[in-house]
Write a protein that holds these residues in place. Structure first.
Motif, PDB file in Angstrom:
ATOM      1  N   PRO A   1      -4.501  21.366  -6.120  1.00 25.43           N
ATOM      2  CA  PRO A   1      -5.057  20.393  -5.175  1.00 25.43           C
ATOM      3  C   PRO A   1      -4.259  19.088  -5.120  1.00 25.43           C
ATOM      4  O   PRO A   1      -3.989  18.556  -4.040  1.00 25.43           O
ATOM      5  N   GLU A   2      -3.871  18.597  -6.286  1.00 26.50           N
ATOM      6  CA  GLU A   2      -3.117  17.345  -6.321  1.00 26.50           C
ATOM      7  C   GLU A   2      -1.723  17.508  -5.718  1.00 26.50           C
ATOM      8  O   GLU A   2      -1.227  16.606  -5.046  1.00 26.50           O
ATOM      9  N   LEU A   3      -1.091  18.649  -5.949  1.00 24.82           N
ATOM     10  CA  LEU A   3       0.262  18.860  -5.430  1.00 24.82           C
ATOM     11  C   LEU A   3       0.257  19.062  -3.916  1.00 24.82           C
ATOM     12  O   LEU A   3       1.171  18.590  -3.225  1.00 24.82           O
TER      13      LEU A   3
ATOM     14  N   LEU B   1       1.236  16.232   1.396  1.00 17.92           N
ATOM     15  CA  LEU B   1       0.685  15.621   2.607  1.00 17.92           C
ATOM     16  C   LEU B   1       0.895  14.110   2.606  1.00 17.92           C
ATOM     17  O   LEU B   1       1.194  13.512   3.644  1.00 17.92           O
ATOM     18  N   ALA B   2       0.744  13.475   1.433  1.00 17.95           N
ATOM     19  CA  ALA B   2       0.975  12.036   1.328  1.00 17.95           C
ATOM     20  C   ALA B   2       2.444  11.706   1.599  1.00 17.95           C
ATOM     21  O   ALA B   2       2.759  10.718   2.264  1.00 17.95           O
ATOM     22  N   LEU B   3       3.338  12.544   1.103  1.00 22.73           N
ATOM     23  CA  LEU B   3       4.763  12.330   1.366  1.00 22.73           C
ATOM     24  C   LEU B   3       5.068  12.461   2.861  1.00 22.73           C
ATOM     25  O   LEU B   3       5.832  11.661   3.409  1.00 22.73           O
ATOM     26  N   MET B   4       4.438  13.440   3.509  1.00 23.44           N
ATOM     27  CA  MET B   4       4.604  13.578   4.968  1.00 23.44           C
ATOM     28  C   MET B   4       4.103  12.325   5.683  1.00 23.44           C
ATOM     29  O   MET B   4       4.727  11.859   6.645  1.00 23.44           O
ATOM     30  N   CYS B   5       2.985  11.777   5.220  1.00 24.35           N
ATOM     31  CA  CYS B   5       2.441  10.560   5.829  1.00 24.35           C
ATOM     32  C   CYS B   5       3.400   9.386   5.674  1.00 24.35           C
ATOM     33  O   CYS B   5       3.602   8.618   6.621  1.00 24.35           O
TER      34      CYS B   5
ATOM     35  N   ILE C   1      -3.083  13.173   9.516  1.00 28.94           N
ATOM     36  CA  ILE C   1      -2.702  13.833   8.262  1.00 28.94           C
ATOM     37  C   ILE C   1      -3.284  13.095   7.064  1.00 28.94           C
ATOM     38  O   ILE C   1      -3.740  13.718   6.101  1.00 28.94           O
ATOM     39  N   GLY C   2      -3.300  11.774   7.117  1.00 26.45           N
ATOM     40  CA  GLY C   2      -3.867  10.996   6.014  1.00 26.45           C
ATOM     41  C   GLY C   2      -5.352  11.251   5.822  1.00 26.45           C
ATOM     42  O   GLY C   2      -5.824  11.447   4.703  1.00 26.45           O
ATOM     43  N   LEU C   3      -6.097  11.251   6.914  1.00 20.73           N
ATOM     44  CA  LEU C   3      -7.530  11.527   6.815  1.00 20.73           C
ATOM     45  C   LEU C   3      -7.791  12.978   6.411  1.00 20.73           C
ATOM     46  O   LEU C   3      -8.711  13.258   5.639  1.00 20.73           O
ATOM     47  N   PHE C   4      -6.973  13.886   6.924  1.00 23.08           N
ATOM     48  CA  PHE C   4      -7.106  15.293   6.559  1.00 23.08           C
ATOM     49  C   PHE C   4      -6.897  15.484   5.061  1.00 23.08           C
ATOM     50  O   PHE C   4      -7.659  16.202   4.401  1.00 23.08           O
ATOM     51  N   SER C   5      -5.885  14.842   4.503  1.00 24.57           N
ATOM     52  CA  SER C   5      -5.622  14.995   3.068  1.00 24.57           C
ATOM     53  C   SER C   5      -6.719  14.344   2.229  1.00 24.57           C
ATOM     54  O   SER C   5      -7.057  14.854   1.159  1.00 24.57           O
ATOM     55  N   ALA C   6      -7.301  13.243   2.725  1.00 31.99           N
ATOM     56  CA  ALA C   6      -8.383  12.591   1.989  1.00 31.99           C
ATOM     57  C   ALA C   6      -9.621  13.472   1.917  1.00 31.99           C
ATOM     58  O   ALA C   6     -10.343  13.465   0.926  1.00 31.99           O
ATOM     59  N   VAL C   7      -9.870  14.259   2.959  1.00 31.49           N
ATOM     60  CA  VAL C   7     -11.019  15.162   2.985  1.00 31.49           C
ATOM     61  C   VAL C   7     -10.695  16.478   2.271  1.00 31.49           C
ATOM     62  O   VAL C   7     -11.549  17.060   1.598  1.00 31.49           O
ATOM     63  N   LEU C   8      -9.468  16.919   2.385  1.00 34.01           N
ATOM     64  CA  LEU C   8      -9.064  18.197   1.812  1.00 34.01           C
ATOM     65  C   LEU C   8      -9.067  18.182   0.288  1.00 34.01           C
ATOM     66  O   LEU C   8      -9.430  19.181  -0.345  1.00 34.01           O
ATOM     67  N   LEU C   9      -8.691  17.077  -0.313  1.00 32.72           N
ATOM     68  CA  LEU C   9      -8.565  17.019  -1.768  1.00 32.72           C
ATOM     69  C   LEU C   9      -9.876  17.330  -2.495  1.00 32.72           C
ATOM     70  O   LEU C   9      -9.887  18.190  -3.372  1.00 32.72           O
ATOM     71  N   PRO C  10     -11.008  16.694  -2.166  1.00 31.15           N
ATOM     72  CA  PRO C  10     -12.234  17.063  -2.888  1.00 31.15           C
ATOM     73  C   PRO C  10     -12.673  18.505  -2.634  1.00 31.15           C
ATOM     74  O   PRO C  10     -13.238  19.148  -3.527  1.00 31.15           O
TER      75      PRO C  10
ATOM     76  N   LEU D   1       0.828  -1.201   0.000  1.00 25.31           N
ATOM     77  CA  LEU D   1       0.000   0.000   0.000  1.00 25.31           C
ATOM     78  C   LEU D   1       0.863   1.252   0.000  1.00 25.31           C
ATOM     79  O   LEU D   1       0.561   2.224  -0.694  1.00 25.31           O
ATOM     80  N   THR D   2       1.951   1.237   0.743  1.00 23.79           N
ATOM     81  CA  THR D   2       2.874   2.369   0.783  1.00 23.79           C
ATOM     82  C   THR D   2       3.473   2.623  -0.594  1.00 23.79           C
ATOM     83  O   THR D   2       3.575   3.773  -1.032  1.00 23.79           O
ATOM     84  N   LEU D   3       3.838   1.573  -1.289  1.00 18.10           N
ATOM     85  CA  LEU D   3       4.391   1.705  -2.640  1.00 18.10           C
ATOM     86  C   LEU D   3       3.347   2.285  -3.599  1.00 18.10           C
ATOM     87  O   LEU D   3       3.648   3.169  -4.408  1.00 18.10           O
ATOM     88  N   ILE D   4       2.109   1.810  -3.497  1.00 15.61           N
ATOM     89  CA  ILE D   4       1.035   2.327  -4.346  1.00 15.61           C
ATOM     90  C   ILE D   4       0.789   3.798  -4.055  1.00 15.61           C
ATOM     91  O   ILE D   4       0.638   4.607  -4.977  1.00 15.61           O
ATOM     92  N   VAL D   5       0.743   4.172  -2.773  1.00 12.96           N
ATOM     93  CA  VAL D   5       0.546   5.578  -2.402  1.00 12.96           C
ATOM     94  C   VAL D   5       1.720   6.419  -2.896  1.00 12.96           C
ATOM     95  O   VAL D   5       1.521   7.531  -3.392  1.00 12.96           O
ATOM     96  N   LEU D   6       2.923   5.907  -2.781  1.00 13.06           N
ATOM     97  CA  LEU D   6       4.098   6.640  -3.249  1.00 13.06           C
ATOM     98  C   LEU D   6       4.010   6.912  -4.747  1.00 13.06           C
ATOM     99  O   LEU D   6       4.280   8.024  -5.203  1.00 13.06           O
ATOM    100  N   ILE D   7       3.591   5.920  -5.494  1.00  6.89           N
ATOM    101  CA  ILE D   7       3.506   6.092  -6.950  1.00  6.89           C
ATOM    102  C   ILE D   7       2.316   6.977  -7.321  1.00  6.89           C
ATOM    103  O   ILE D   7       2.476   7.972  -8.029  1.00  6.89           O
ATOM    104  N   TRP D   8       1.103   6.616  -6.851  1.00  7.14           N
ATOM    105  CA  TRP D   8      -0.106   7.312  -7.297  1.00  7.14           C
ATOM    106  C   TRP D   8      -0.253   8.706  -6.691  1.00  7.14           C
ATOM    107  O   TRP D   8      -0.588   9.651  -7.385  1.00  7.14           O
TER     108      TRP D   8
END
Length: 118
Positions: free
Chosen positions: A46-48, A53-57, A71-80, A10-17
């Motif tokens: 928004p994506e950047l 935030l994903a990199l910080m996570c 931070i992960g939940l915050f970024s998931a809500v912040l993006l939309p 999952l970490t690898l997928i998050v790092l890539i995507w």
């Protein structure tokens, strides 16, 4: 404490995507409409922001910090919200990014022995 294999994948997928691909979108967008690379960053704000935030996570995950979940939940809500306010050339990618960040936060929350907030 060792991380489970599913969390490593999952970490690898998050790092890539979530971290790497938004910068590839910026590069391709700049090349497609013939603008300078720095100028195309404004279209993908928004994506950047979520990418940082994903990199910080991910950094916090491997230092075993408990704030990764927040931070992960915050970024998931912040993006939309940012996509609605600022707009972006991407259409449905925010859903995948938000889901990945929620799943990452959920997996990290299941871990034991995280360092408390400092």
């Amino acid at each position: 404490m060792k991380h489970p294999v599913s969390l490593k994948i999952l970490t690898l997928i998050v790092l890539i995507w979530c971290v790497a691909i938004p910068y590839l979108w910026v590069f391709n967008f700049a090349a497609a409409i013939n603008i300078d690379l720095i100028g195309s960053f404004q279209y993908f704000a928004p994506e950047l922001i979520t990418s940082l935030l994903a990199l910080m996570c991910l950094i916090g995950l491997y230092t075993k910090q408990s704030w990764v979940v927040t931070i992960g939940l915050f970024s998931a809500v912040l993006l939309p919200i940012l996509k609605t306010i600022l707009g972006s050339p991407t259409i449905g990618a925010w859903l995948i990014t938000s889901l990945l960040m929620v799943v990452l936060s959920w997996q990290v929350a299941k871990l034991k022995k995280l360092k408390p907030y400092a």
